[in-house]
Design a protein around this motif. Structure first.
Motif, PDB file in Angstrom:
ATOM      1  N   TYR A  66       0.764  -1.153  -0.063  1.00 32.69           N
ATOM      2  CA  TYR A  66       0.002  -0.089   0.060  1.00 32.69           C
ATOM      3  C   TYR A  66       0.983   1.194   0.023  1.00 32.69           C
ATOM      4  CZ  TYR A  66      -3.911  -3.101   0.966  1.00 32.69           C
ATOM      5  OH  TYR A  66      -4.732  -3.995   0.768  1.00 32.69           O
ATOM      6  N   LEU A  67       2.186   1.043   0.771  1.00 35.61           N
ATOM      7  CA  LEU A  67       3.111   2.329   0.525  1.00 35.61           C
ATOM      8  C   LEU A  67       3.310   2.677  -0.910  1.00 35.61           C
ATOM      9  CD1 LEU A  67       3.985   4.191   2.970  1.00 35.61           C
ATOM     10  CD2 LEU A  67       5.934   2.638   3.132  1.00 35.61           C
ATOM     11  N   SER A  68       3.901   1.656  -1.619  1.00 35.29           N
ATOM     12  CA  SER A  68       4.424   1.905  -2.751  1.00 35.29           C
ATOM     13  C   SER A  68       3.261   2.262  -3.702  1.00 35.29           C
ATOM     14  CB  SER A  68       4.947   0.850  -3.330  1.00 35.29           C
ATOM     15  OG  SER A  68       4.230  -0.302  -3.608  1.00 35.29           O
ATOM     16  N   LEU A  69       1.872   1.987  -3.475  1.00 36.48           N
ATOM     17  CA  LEU A  69       0.758   2.588  -4.253  1.00 36.48           C
ATOM     18  C   LEU A  69       0.677   4.051  -3.901  1.00 36.48           C
ATOM     19  CD1 LEU A  69      -2.189  -0.326  -4.149  1.00 36.48           C
ATOM     20  CD2 LEU A  69      -0.165   0.375  -5.996  1.00 36.48           C
ATOM     21  N   ALA A  70       0.890   4.333  -2.750  1.00 34.06           N
ATOM     22  CA  ALA A  70       0.552   5.688  -2.175  1.00 34.06           C
ATOM     23  C   ALA A  70       1.541   6.650  -3.049  1.00 34.06           C
ATOM     24  CB  ALA A  70       0.723   5.800  -0.637  1.00 34.06           C
ATOM     25  N   LEU A  71       2.810   6.340  -2.871  1.00 36.06           N
ATOM     26  CA  LEU A  71       4.136   7.042  -3.679  1.00 36.06           C
ATOM     27  C   LEU A  71       3.670   7.064  -5.129  1.00 36.06           C
ATOM     28  CD1 LEU A  71       6.700   8.458  -3.807  1.00 36.06           C
ATOM     29  CD2 LEU A  71       7.671   6.157  -4.021  1.00 36.06           C
ATOM     30  N   GLU A  72       3.334   6.037  -5.804  1.00 35.05           N
ATOM     31  CA  GLU A  72       2.842   5.950  -7.273  1.00 35.05           C
ATOM     32  C   GLU A  72       1.689   6.953  -7.383  1.00 35.05           C
ATOM     33  OE1 GLU A  72       1.417   2.910 -10.639  1.00 35.05           O
ATOM     34  OE2 GLU A  72       2.061   2.126  -8.666  1.00 35.05           O
ATOM     35  N   VAL A  73       0.544   7.037  -6.548  1.00 36.31           N
ATOM     36  CA  VAL A  73      -0.638   7.710  -6.909  1.00 36.31           C
ATOM     37  C   VAL A  73      -0.314   9.157  -6.892  1.00 36.31           C
ATOM     38  CG1 VAL A  73      -2.061   7.699  -4.772  1.00 36.31           C
ATOM     39  CG2 VAL A  73      -3.116   7.776  -7.039  1.00 36.31           C
ATOM     40  N   ALA A  74       0.475   9.588  -5.615  1.00 34.53           N
ATOM     41  CA  ALA A  74       1.050  10.823  -5.480  1.00 34.53           C
ATOM     42  C   ALA A  74       1.704  11.523  -6.840  1.00 34.53           C
ATOM     43  CB  ALA A  74       1.732  11.044  -4.492  1.00 34.53           C
ATOM     44  N   LEU A  75       2.580  10.633  -7.348  1.00 35.61           N
ATOM     45  CA  LEU A  75       3.454  10.995  -8.469  1.00 35.61           C
ATOM     46  C   LEU A  75       2.604  11.294  -9.692  1.00 35.61           C
ATOM     47  CD1 LEU A  75       6.560   8.578  -7.908  1.00 35.61           C
ATOM     48  CD2 LEU A  75       6.161  10.997  -7.190  1.00 35.61           C
ATOM     49  N   ASP A 115       7.882  12.768   4.229  1.00 35.56           N
ATOM     50  CA  ASP A 115       7.890  11.754   5.470  1.00 35.56           C
ATOM     51  C   ASP A 115       8.044  10.384   5.255  1.00 35.56           C
ATOM     52  OD1 ASP A 115       6.996  13.930   6.998  1.00 35.56           O
ATOM     53  OD2 ASP A 115       5.115  13.527   7.037  1.00 35.56           O
ATOM     54  N   LEU A 116       8.134   9.780   3.688  1.00 34.53           N
ATOM     55  CA  LEU A 116       8.249   8.645   3.381  1.00 34.53           C
ATOM     56  C   LEU A 116       9.853   8.379   3.378  1.00 34.53           C
ATOM     57  CD1 LEU A 116       5.941   7.980   0.355  1.00 34.53           C
ATOM     58  CD2 LEU A 116       5.366   7.175   2.726  1.00 34.53           C
ATOM     59  N   GLU A 117      10.351   7.200   4.042  1.00 32.31           N
ATOM     60  CA  GLU A 117      11.756   7.049   3.708  1.00 32.31           C
ATOM     61  C   GLU A 117      11.872   6.202   2.710  1.00 32.31           C
ATOM     62  OE1 GLU A 117      14.800   6.754   6.013  1.00 32.31           O
ATOM     63  OE2 GLU A 117      13.772   8.340   6.925  1.00 32.31           O
ATOM     64  N   LEU A 118      12.749   6.672   1.638  1.00 28.88           N
ATOM     65  CA  LEU A 118      12.632   5.941   0.400  1.00 28.88           C
ATOM     66  C   LEU A 118      13.623   4.596   0.334  1.00 28.88           C
ATOM     67  CD1 LEU A 118      13.008   8.848  -2.154  1.00 28.88           C
ATOM     68  CD2 LEU A 118      10.988   7.550  -1.558  1.00 28.88           C
ATOM     69  N   ASP A 119      13.012   3.465   0.628  1.00 25.35           N
ATOM     70  CA  ASP A 119      13.728   2.205   0.765  1.00 25.35           C
ATOM     71  C   ASP A 119      13.950   1.651  -0.880  1.00 25.35           C
ATOM     72  OD1 ASP A 119      11.453   1.440  -0.062  1.00 25.35           O
ATOM     73  OD2 ASP A 119      11.162   0.403   1.908  1.00 25.35           O
ATOM     74  N   PRO A 120      14.523   0.594  -1.026  1.00 27.01           N
ATOM     75  CA  PRO A 120      14.693  -0.052  -2.410  1.00 27.01           C
ATOM     76  C   PRO A 120      13.387  -0.169  -3.186  1.00 27.01           C
ATOM     77  CG  PRO A 120      16.418  -1.073  -1.015  1.00 27.01           C
ATOM     78  CD  PRO A 120      15.551  -0.112  -0.141  1.00 27.01           C
ATOM     79  N   VAL A 121      12.342  -0.588  -2.336  1.00 29.33           N
ATOM     80  CA  VAL A 121      10.817  -0.848  -3.263  1.00 29.33           C
ATOM     81  C   VAL A 121      10.379   0.476  -3.422  1.00 29.33           C
ATOM     82  CG1 VAL A 121       8.711  -1.644  -2.608  1.00 29.33           C
ATOM     83  CG2 VAL A 121      10.713  -2.659  -1.639  1.00 29.33           C
ATOM     84  N   LEU A 122      10.478   1.376  -2.781  1.00 28.21           N
ATOM     85  CA  LEU A 122       9.961   2.906  -2.918  1.00 28.21           C
ATOM     86  C   LEU A 122      11.009   3.652  -4.299  1.00 28.21           C
ATOM     87  CD1 LEU A 122       8.667   4.239   0.322  1.00 28.21           C
ATOM     88  CD2 LEU A 122       7.507   3.217  -1.436  1.00 28.21           C
TER      89      LEU A 122
END
Length: 987
Positions: free
Chosen positions: A459-468, A500-507
């Motif tokens: 859900y976190l990667s989806l959050a980043l994706e939809v914001a972008l 606020d999101l820590e960018l890990d490899p997935v993100l």
């Protein structure tokens, strides 16, 4: 029972004694339905005593004695017991109860009283009937009073915060499915609509204040949430609709876009975008802050596909149906929801707000799958049109309604829904950090629950994706200051959340993938190769992307940020766009500034993006070159380029280490561009800019200084070149700073002298003196500069400039040259009889003193010029007096002999001066007498006394003066009092 009563003791404090309060609470079906407390505290929240009693009952149920309703107890008593009960009750409270008891007794004994018409009697300790409404206790009067108070404070004293916390309270009630949520919102809205400022703002035609606008927006969004409650009753909805329509029809009702004019497309039919901007704004329906909620009343939740999406994580299409095109599922079989995006997101917000987080998440995932599919299809469409679009260099607007800055905040809503599902609730999450800010939230990856095999999504990667996706959507700049300001504000809010999101490899993988899609996305992306002239710029978004990508993929980061640098609305010509679809074109006017109210802010964001890239590219010549080219091509404001030049200079010259030459050169190049841009336009910061450029060139080194001196005419005005640039370059400080050897010093000096002579030729008035000063050490250059001054003296120079240069010449030891220039200055001067305080008097006295000191010939040459130019008697007599006090020629010019004798006023050249002085006194006297008032008589008599001193310097002076006085008495005999004074003094 249904009624809880108790006494609550509040312990004593340092200032207050111990207090005891009586509290009574009624409840019904797990809800508190009414409260009373002796403290009399008025607030929309329960007082501490009510809370204390409730908690006591919850935590210690066995300590509270449970009793039957009082009616049951009374039923068990006989006649005597009942009489005893009533009399004891009255005795215990006789002062309060007696009047009521007497009145009730009278009514019961009267056969036709109202009380006897009803069977039975009320019992406050018994519960309500099963059909009765039951809802939590809400003190409506208090809600009204508080909202009224906060509104009257107009956003000051933290009242905006208070109103926002009331809105948060409404949201909390909705989430708890407390029916008071809508009631409280109704009460708040009524007070908002009654705000007296509304009619005032409307009459004045001024917009609502910024703080108030945001509160109205939240109010509108909350109503959308309320009407979209998936489980509300039809009659509730129709009641809300009536209210909303009533408010919306009031002429003071604020409009959706904050300005009384153009509106956005309708919530439900915005898919047919052609209706958007083609019509005249007058023909469009009036859209208020409640319009979206009114439209929301038409939406329902009965669609079977929608119901299946929100009720199951595993709703998929059967695998055999996945071949062809489907409107309900994507090719992986995941469900899609093809509603207008902001409307679909409003549903998500409603589910989230009404306490259905799982359902909200499921719908969010379906919306994102739909957006992905649209993105893919748009990419395919663009690939077919790419060649044609690139040739034309322009595109039509594909999204008339942007998602960022939209009244329903669709992107923010999806992002919040997704991140809330990933939030790590720490034990001490309520703890406040030292800075007083609450800590940023901590998120973890939570896998998306789905029926498909692709299980590595969170859900976190989806959050980043939809914001972008949302931020990168190409959209037209909306109409009006408020809507434009909201776009900027919403963008900043979303970016703050992204940070606020820590960018890990997935993100990082999600980020890279989405950035590549945005770059290739054509006209559907604000970062595509071609965009419409009135597209919302992407600078703020690109700055975030650049900083986030830089550590992981520098090439992509630069490609993206450089693409985003453009600001097409400021390019001079407007392309005609796609004429075949006129409805896509939004007022493409070829003016430099269309109706963009936030342009200043947008330009500063463009500058911030450039500055971020410059800082990152320090030391990398190739990258710096491309950033520099982008700045020169896209930034059109000289003050912003100057700011970038200063930023680059600061970063290039850290206090604690060596300068970075690559970045210093960029700073210099930007500085030179600013000089060229502001050379012919007035700019109040120009002097500061010129000084800064010399400082920057000095840091770069001697070659840079030589270069700016040699090409001065394309960078500076002649005055700047001589008085600031050359003067600074030749100063002692510069030579020390650069520790130059002799040949280098000579080269700089020679360039400065050449510049000085060129400037003196071009603008002798303002540059002659600076040129002479700069050429002092070189005989030939100095002579050339002097000749330029002499040539210009007769035509282009004022007496002030010539006197200044003459004095400089005397100071330098060239008295004869000083005399020549002073004589030229005298020919430009004219002093009238009454100008006895003129600023040039000192110069005239100095010129005469200089001539006198040089000798009789020079004095003889200057006196005719003085007589011709000066008509002020007191000045002439002052010169005459000075010339007779000492012998001429005391300067001792080599090769001249001086007699050492005082000069006579009877002989030339002083005779001519004496005559001129006497005649000036006579003329001045007549001029003064034509309009003299009695209060100036005394002053006039003193003036005549001075005149007599001058007359007496002539051989027959006393006779001349006597005749003059007789003449006055004759002509002005009407001024009896004055003539009496003249007789008294002069006979």
């Amino acid at each position: 029972g249904f009624h809880l009563s108790g006494t609550v003791t509040e312990p004593a404090t340092a200032t207050e004694p111990e207090m005891t309060y009586k509290v009574a609470i009624s409840f019904d079906r797990c809800k508190i339905t009414s409260v009373t407390c002796g403290c009399g505290n008025k607030d929309i929240f329960y007082c501490a005593h009510v809370v204390a009693l409730s908690l006591y009952r919850i935590r210690k149920p066995d300590q509270v004695k449970l009793r039957l309703p009082i009616s049951e107890t009374l039923f068990q008593m006989n006649r005597d017991q009942l009489q005893k009960f009533v009399q004891y009750l009255i005795t215990a409270h006789h002062t309060e109860v007696l009047p009521t008891a007497q009145k009730l007794a009278d009514e019961i004994l009267s056969s036709n009283s109202e009380i006897n018409q009803v069977h039975g009697a009320p019992d406050p300790t018994a519960g309500a009937s099963i059909d009765d409404e039951n809802c939590w206790h809400l003190d409506e009067e208090q809600v009204r009073e508080q909202v009224k108070l906060f509104l009257s404070q107009g956003g000051y004293y933290g009242s905006g915060k208070q109103l926002n916390s009331m809105f948060a309270k409404v949201r909390e009630m909705l989430r708890m499915r407390d029916s008071n949520g809508a009631r409280m919102l109704t009460l708040i809205t009524e007070q908002f609509m009654a705000d007296p400022r509304l009619s005032l703002w409307r009459q004045q035609g001024t917009g609502i204040t910024e703080k108030c606008r945001q509160l109205w927006d939240e109010l509108g969004a909350l109503w959308v949430c309320v009407v979209l409650n998936p489980h509300c009753k039809l009659e509730e909805k129709s009641c809300w609709l009536r209210q909303l329509r009533k408010w919306g029809e009031m002429d003071v009702c604020p409009l959706e876009d904050g300005n009384y004019g153009n509106e956005l497309p309708n919530i439900t039919n915005a898919l047919t975008q052609s209706s958007g901007h083609s019509q005249d704004s007058l023909a469009r329906p009036r859209r208020t802050v409640f319009t979206r909620a009114i439209e929301g009343c038409d939406l329902h939740w009965q669609d079977s596909h929608l119901q299946r999406i929100i009720s199951s994580d595993f709703y998929m299409s059967p695998s055999y149906q996945r071949e062809g095109e489907s409107l309900l599922f994507n090719s992986q079989g995941q469900p899609l929801w093809l509603e207008h995006v902001p409307t679909a997101c409003a549903r998500v917000d409603a589910l989230r707000s009404h306490g259905y987080p799982r359902e909200a998440l499921r719908l969010t995932v379906a919306i994102i799958n739909t957006l992905r599919l649209q993105q893919q299809r748009q990419l395919e469409i663009y690939k077919h049109q790419k060649k044609e679009l690139l040739q034309r260099g322009a595109t039509t607007i594909t999204n008339l309604e942007g998602w960022v800055g939209h009244p329903l905040n669709p992107i923010g809503c999806l992002f919040l829904t997704l991140t809330e599902a990933c939030r790590l609730e720490e034990e001490n999450c309520l703890e406040i950090s030292d800075a007083g800010d609450s800590k940023p939230p901590v998120y973890q990856h939570v896998p998306v629950v789905t029926g498909s095999q692709d299980g590595d999504e969170s859900y976190l990667s989806l959050a980043l994706e939809v914001a972008l996706m949302g931020m990168g959507q190409q959209r037209v700049m909306p109409e009006g200051l408020y809507a434009q300001d909201k776009v900027c504000r919403n963008e900043e809010q979303i970016i703050a959340r992204l940070q606020d999101l820590e960018l890990d490899p997935v993100l990082v993988q999600t980020l890279r993938k989405q950035c590549i899609l945005l770059l290739e996305g054509g006209p559907f992306s604000g970062l595509g190769e071609v965009i419409h002239r009135e597209s919302v710029p992407m600078h703020t978004f690109a700055k975030y992307l650049f900083s986030a990508l830089l550590p992981h993929d520098a090439d992509l980061a630069y490609k993206l940020a450089l693409r985003a640098m453009r600001l097409p609305v400021l390019e001079t010509t407007a392309p005609s766009g796609d004429v075949t679809h006129p409805h896509h074109l939004v007022s493409v006017v070829p003016s430099r500034y269309p109706r963009w109210f936030t342009l200043g802010h947008l330009e500063s964001q463009q500058c911030e993006l450039a500055s971020t890239m410059l800082t990152a590219a320090k030391g990398d010549m190739l990258r710096l070159r491309t950033v520099l080219e982008a700045i020169q091509k896209n930034i059109h404001s000289s003050s912003l380029i100057f700011k970038l030049a200063q930023d680059a200079f600061k970063i290039a010259t850290p206090a604690d280490s060596n300068s970075d030459t690559t970045l210093l050169n960029v700073a210099l190049e930007l500085g030179l561009q600013v000089m060229r841009m502001t050379l012919s336009t007035l700019n109040w910061r120009r002097r500061e800019m010129v000084r800064w450029l010399v400082t920057c060139a000095t840091e770069v080194g001697v070659r840079a200084l030589v270069s700016i001196l040699q090409s001065w005419y394309s960078l500076f005005t002649p005055t700047e070149a001589t008085s600031i640039v050359a003067a600074t370059v030749m100063s002692h400080n510069t030579i020390l700073r650069l520790s130059l050897d002799y040949p280098q010093r000579e080269e700089l000096a020679s360039c400065a002298r050449t510049l000085a002579l060129q400037c003196a030729m071009k603008d002798p008035q303002n540059c002659a003196l600076s040129a002479l000063t700069l050429c002092e050490k070189d005989h030939i250059a100095f002579e050339t500069a002097y000749q330029i001054v002499i040539d210009a003296a007769s035509t282009g120079m004022t007496y002030t400039q010539l006197f200044t240069i003459a004095r400089y010449m005397e100071h330098r030891g060239y008295p004869l040259r000083a005399f020549k220039l002073a004589s030229l200055a005298m020919t430009h001067l004219n002093l009238a009889y009454n100008q006895d305080t003129h600023p040039a008097i000192n110069d005239v006295l100095w010129a005469c003193a200089l001539s006198h000191s040089l000798g009789k010939n020079e004095l003889a040459a200057i006196i005719p010029l003085v007589v011709k130019s000066v008509h002020c008697a007191t000045v002439l007599s002052d010169i005459l007096r000075r010339c007779t006090m000492t012998a001429p020629g005391l300067a001792g010019i080599p090769g001249r002999r001086n007699s050492g004798k005082l000069m006579s006023t009877d002989k030339a050249p002083l005779r001519q001066l004496l005559d001129a002085t006497i005649s000036a006194y006579i003329n001045t006297t007549h001029s003064r007498l034509t309009h003299i008032s009695p209060r100036h008589y005394g002053e006039f008599i003193e003036f005549l006394s001075k005149a007599r001193e001058t007359f007496l310097l002539a051989q027959d002076g006393h006779i001349q003066f006597a005749q003059f006085i007789d003449n006055l008495k004759q002509i002005y005999k009407g001024k009896k009092k004055l003539m009496l004074l003249v007789r008294e003094r002069f006979g």
